[in-house]
Design a protein around this motif. Sequence first.
Motif, PDB file in Angstrom:
ATOM      1  N   MET A   1       0.845  -1.203   0.000  1.00  0.00           N
ATOM      2  CA  MET A   1       0.000   0.000   0.000  1.00  0.00           C
ATOM      3  C   MET A   1       0.881   1.255   0.000  1.00  0.00           C
ATOM      4  O   MET A   1       1.294   1.722  -1.035  1.00  0.00           O
ATOM      5  CB  MET A   1      -0.912  -0.088   1.248  1.00  0.00           C
ATOM      6  N   LEU A   2       1.308   1.700   1.209  1.00  0.00           N
ATOM      7  CA  LEU A   2       2.265   2.809   1.283  1.00  0.00           C
ATOM      8  C   LEU A   2       3.587   2.249   1.784  1.00  0.00           C
ATOM      9  O   LEU A   2       3.651   1.696   2.881  1.00  0.00           O
ATOM     10  CB  LEU A   2       1.752   3.891   2.249  1.00  0.00           C
ATOM     11  N   ARG A   3       4.589   2.356   0.932  1.00  0.00           N
ATOM     12  CA  ARG A   3       5.893   1.816   1.314  1.00  0.00           C
ATOM     13  C   ARG A   3       6.930   2.924   1.211  1.00  0.00           C
ATOM     14  O   ARG A   3       7.064   3.568   0.158  1.00  0.00           O
ATOM     15  CB  ARG A   3       6.259   0.638   0.397  1.00  0.00           C
ATOM     16  N   ILE A   4       7.602   3.162   2.311  1.00  0.00           N
ATOM     17  CA  ILE A   4       8.637   4.190   2.326  1.00  0.00           C
ATOM     18  C   ILE A   4       9.963   3.475   2.454  1.00  0.00           C
ATOM     19  O   ILE A   4      10.154   2.670   3.367  1.00  0.00           O
ATOM     20  CB  ILE A   4       8.407   5.162   3.501  1.00  0.00           C
ATOM     21  N   ASP A   5      10.842   3.749   1.511  1.00  0.00           N
ATOM     22  CA  ASP A   5      12.077   2.983   1.428  1.00  0.00           C
ATOM     23  C   ASP A   5      13.292   3.907   1.564  1.00  0.00           C
ATOM     24  O   ASP A   5      13.565   4.721   0.681  1.00  0.00           O
ATOM     25  CB  ASP A   5      12.083   2.257   0.061  1.00  0.00           C
ATOM     26  N   ARG A   6      13.968   3.798   2.690  1.00  0.00           N
ATOM     27  CA  ARG A   6      15.212   4.539   2.970  1.00  0.00           C
ATOM     28  C   ARG A   6      15.105   6.035   2.626  1.00  0.00           C
ATOM     29  O   ARG A   6      15.971   6.611   1.968  1.00  0.00           O
ATOM     30  CB  ARG A   6      16.386   3.900   2.212  1.00  0.00           C
ATOM     31  N   LEU A   7      14.058   6.635   3.111  1.00  0.00           N
ATOM     32  CA  LEU A   7      13.778   8.044   2.798  1.00  0.00           C
ATOM     33  C   LEU A   7      14.655   8.977   3.639  1.00  0.00           C
ATOM     34  O   LEU A   7      14.782   8.798   4.846  1.00  0.00           O
ATOM     35  CB  LEU A   7      12.302   8.337   3.095  1.00  0.00           C
ATOM     36  N   ILE A  57       9.240   6.698  -2.213  1.00  0.00           N
ATOM     37  CA  ILE A  57       7.915   6.503  -1.615  1.00  0.00           C
ATOM     38  C   ILE A  57       7.053   5.787  -2.652  1.00  0.00           C
ATOM     39  O   ILE A  57       6.935   6.268  -3.792  1.00  0.00           O
ATOM     40  CB  ILE A  57       7.261   7.855  -1.249  1.00  0.00           C
ATOM     41  N   PHE A  58       6.507   4.664  -2.271  1.00  0.00           N
ATOM     42  CA  PHE A  58       5.637   3.919  -3.188  1.00  0.00           C
ATOM     43  C   PHE A  58       4.222   3.909  -2.627  1.00  0.00           C
ATOM     44  O   PHE A  58       4.027   3.666  -1.431  1.00  0.00           O
ATOM     45  CB  PHE A  58       6.099   2.461  -3.329  1.00  0.00           C
ATOM     46  N   LEU A  59       3.262   4.194  -3.497  1.00  0.00           N
ATOM     47  CA  LEU A  59       1.863   4.090  -3.092  1.00  0.00           C
ATOM     48  C   LEU A  59       1.175   3.158  -4.081  1.00  0.00           C
ATOM     49  O   LEU A  59       1.196   3.419  -5.290  1.00  0.00           O
ATOM     50  CB  LEU A  59       1.197   5.480  -3.111  1.00  0.00           C
ATOM     51  N   ASN A  60       0.605   2.094  -3.587  1.00  0.00           N
ATOM     52  CA  ASN A  60       0.006   1.064  -4.441  1.00  0.00           C
ATOM     53  C   ASN A  60       1.003   0.618  -5.525  1.00  0.00           C
ATOM     54  O   ASN A  60       0.661   0.564  -6.708  1.00  0.00           O
ATOM     55  CB  ASN A  60      -1.291   1.570  -5.081  1.00  0.00           C
ATOM     56  N   PRO A 149      -8.832   9.840  -0.847  1.00  0.00           N
ATOM     57  CA  PRO A 149      -7.410   9.507  -0.963  1.00  0.00           C
ATOM     58  C   PRO A 149      -7.141   8.024  -0.730  1.00  0.00           C
ATOM     59  O   PRO A 149      -7.958   7.334  -0.105  1.00  0.00           O
ATOM     60  CB  PRO A 149      -6.773  10.332   0.161  1.00  0.00           C
ATOM     61  N   SER A 150      -5.997   7.549  -1.203  1.00  0.00           N
ATOM     62  CA  SER A 150      -5.611   6.157  -0.961  1.00  0.00           C
ATOM     63  C   SER A 150      -5.171   5.992   0.483  1.00  0.00           C
ATOM     64  O   SER A 150      -5.330   4.927   1.071  1.00  0.00           O
ATOM     65  CB  SER A 150      -4.445   5.757  -1.860  1.00  0.00           C
ATOM     66  N   VAL A 151      -4.574   7.034   1.032  1.00  0.00           N
ATOM     67  CA  VAL A 151      -4.134   6.980   2.424  1.00  0.00           C
ATOM     68  C   VAL A 151      -4.379   8.342   3.064  1.00  0.00           C
ATOM     69  O   VAL A 151      -4.236   9.380   2.423  1.00  0.00           O
ATOM     70  CB  VAL A 151      -2.651   6.532   2.525  1.00  0.00           C
ATOM     71  N   LEU A 152      -4.792   8.303   4.320  1.00  0.00           N
ATOM     72  CA  LEU A 152      -5.086   9.530   5.045  1.00  0.00           C
ATOM     73  C   LEU A 152      -3.930   9.804   6.006  1.00  0.00           C
ATOM     74  O   LEU A 152      -3.600   8.959   6.839  1.00  0.00           O
ATOM     75  CB  LEU A 152      -6.394   9.309   5.826  1.00  0.00           C
ATOM     76  N   LEU A 153      -3.312  10.974   5.874  1.00  0.00           N
ATOM     77  CA  LEU A 153      -2.198  11.340   6.751  1.00  0.00           C
ATOM     78  C   LEU A 153      -2.709  12.324   7.794  1.00  0.00           C
ATOM     79  O   LEU A 153      -3.238  13.380   7.442  1.00  0.00           O
ATOM     80  CB  LEU A 153      -1.075  12.002   5.935  1.00  0.00           C
ATOM     81  N   LEU A 154      -2.589  11.964   9.060  1.00  0.00           N
ATOM     82  CA  LEU A 154      -3.125  12.814  10.127  1.00  0.00           C
ATOM     83  C   LEU A 154      -1.991  13.355  10.988  1.00  0.00           C
ATOM     84  O   LEU A 154      -1.221  12.588  11.553  1.00  0.00           O
ATOM     85  CB  LEU A 154      -4.084  12.019  11.021  1.00  0.00           C
TER      86      LEU A 154
END
Lengths: 355, 261
Positions: A1-7, A57-60, A149-154
């Motif tokens: 879904m949401l993948r954050i890679d070595r950001l 940053i990968f989304l879907n 949205p695909s993901v909600l950031l709060l």
Amino acid sequence: MLRIDRLSVEMGEFSLQDISLNVDKGDYFVVLGVSGAGKSLLLETIAGIVRPSGGCIFLNEEDITHKKIQSRGVGLVYQDHALFPHLSVAGNIAYSLKGRYPERKASGQITLQLAERMSIQHLLHRKPGTLSGGERQRVALARTLALNPSVLLLDEPLASLDVQMKKDLRRLLRKINQDGMTILHVTHDYEEAITLGQKVAVLNEGKIIQAGSITEVFQHPRHTFTASFIGIKNFYSAQLLPPDTLAPNGLSRVKVSPEISFLMEDQGFSGEGFIILGAEDIILSHSRPDTSARNNFHGTIQEISRGIKGFEVCIDIGVPVHAVITQDALTDLQLREGNEIWVSFKASALRSIAG
Amino acid sequence: MKTSIFQLTLILLGGLVLLFIIAPLLGMFFKTSPSDLFQTSQDPEVIRSVWLTLWTSMAATLFFAIGAIPLAYLLARKKFRMKQLVLGIINLPIVIPHSAAGIAILGFVSRNTPVGKAASLAGFDFVSTPAGIALAMAFVSLPFLINAAMDGFAAVPVRLENAGLNLGASPSRVFFSISLPLAGRSILTGLVLMFARGMSEFGAVVIVAYHPMITPVLIFERFGAFGLSYARPVAVLFILVSLAVFILLRLLTKDKIHAKN
């Protein structure tokens, strides 16, 4: 879904370093950290407002690292809500619908549906400046959900709300998540993490120092910062049992495992919730103590380790219990791993958190 | 006791400054008879010049606003090298003598310059035309609009613009639906100031276009040709018109601001 890679993100003298996270579809993921840990910066980078200096940053499964803000499909709810002050509540909610729904009627219907879902349908004609903090937060949520949205950031959604508003909003956030929305929530409040999150990552000075399920992170902190930040190791999901004739007056019995239940004073929840026990509130002794403490259990010492405030003793009483004792107490009691020991604590030492 | 003496001193000093502004104006009003004022208001040359002043200043304001507002937005939002130099250039017309500004504009648009030649080819002329008047007015009054609009845009939180982008809006939609309305009050104030300043300009206009005569030039011409008593009624009439227009514009912009909130 949401993948954050070595950001990695550089922001003046501060930087986010080597951040990796994996948020699955439908997750309620909480990033926990003190003020200045880089939580908001992380969300702004995912939203595309801040450009990262490295990582992806990968989304879907799509690489959105360098995608434009407006076409990312992530919805960011700011800590201060960032509502448009010149637009009405309806205008704010409908902002993202313009263009996607050229017909005013369709846009109006969606706005009304979202307002009803957030229980703000009576505020549609008001301006944001006239709303309370809780109302503004609901408008901000409705406005962002209108984007689908695909993901909600709060970003700290429960900060600066009073107790009742926090409780209502927590329920609403849980409902939004249960309806299928993936949520990434940043906060400095571990109670929010416990009550809302399924997974948690602890962010400190721009680095993720631990990530995992709530239970893993809270019961087995792998870093002194996590331990000192959360401040507690003894937290249990609990179920309030029906009134018990054996329980002394004013006390309730809560079940923390199929076999173990505690007596407690504080009834901060009904049904299911969480309870916290301070490690300093636990008394260890070789025989059953003859004190006013209502909770007395026999158990086996699993582990003794040096901690920040003294020695941490982990005892298995059917559930793990962590006690903090001084060097003198450790020497006097001659505690060894594998020893049998009595664990006592008062009913008032338990604190409840509503689920 | 000390405070009251101090306050009295402040009032006295402030009052003197106010008197310095009001006294000459009042003196001018009292020395102008109503019949003179009425006759002047019927004078076709005066009426023509007042209309010319009003519409050229309005045209200059609206035409240059098309470029000045985006420039103000860029200056409020972007960081770039030599930004301070650009800001200094924008404020240059405020500090240079306006007659010198007029000479500069004339040197730029007169018939033997590339701009003047290009305009002539297009069947157009700047020297001694309303277009030249508008240009001179704009040159000296643009800083008022740019500075006010820049302050307005700077006061709009960037977070709100980012929120708009995050909600899927394009940068142009964010500009027109968030930045511009929120900076609207300052921009309207800037527009009113630019219009008012343009309308009162003499030095730059008289060099670019003595004819057709805008009212400040007409006042100067009547003073030079016939003396103070002939120039005064025109001056009084123009001040009254200016005040009326200024108050009307302030009221109109105030209504818009209230409606928005």
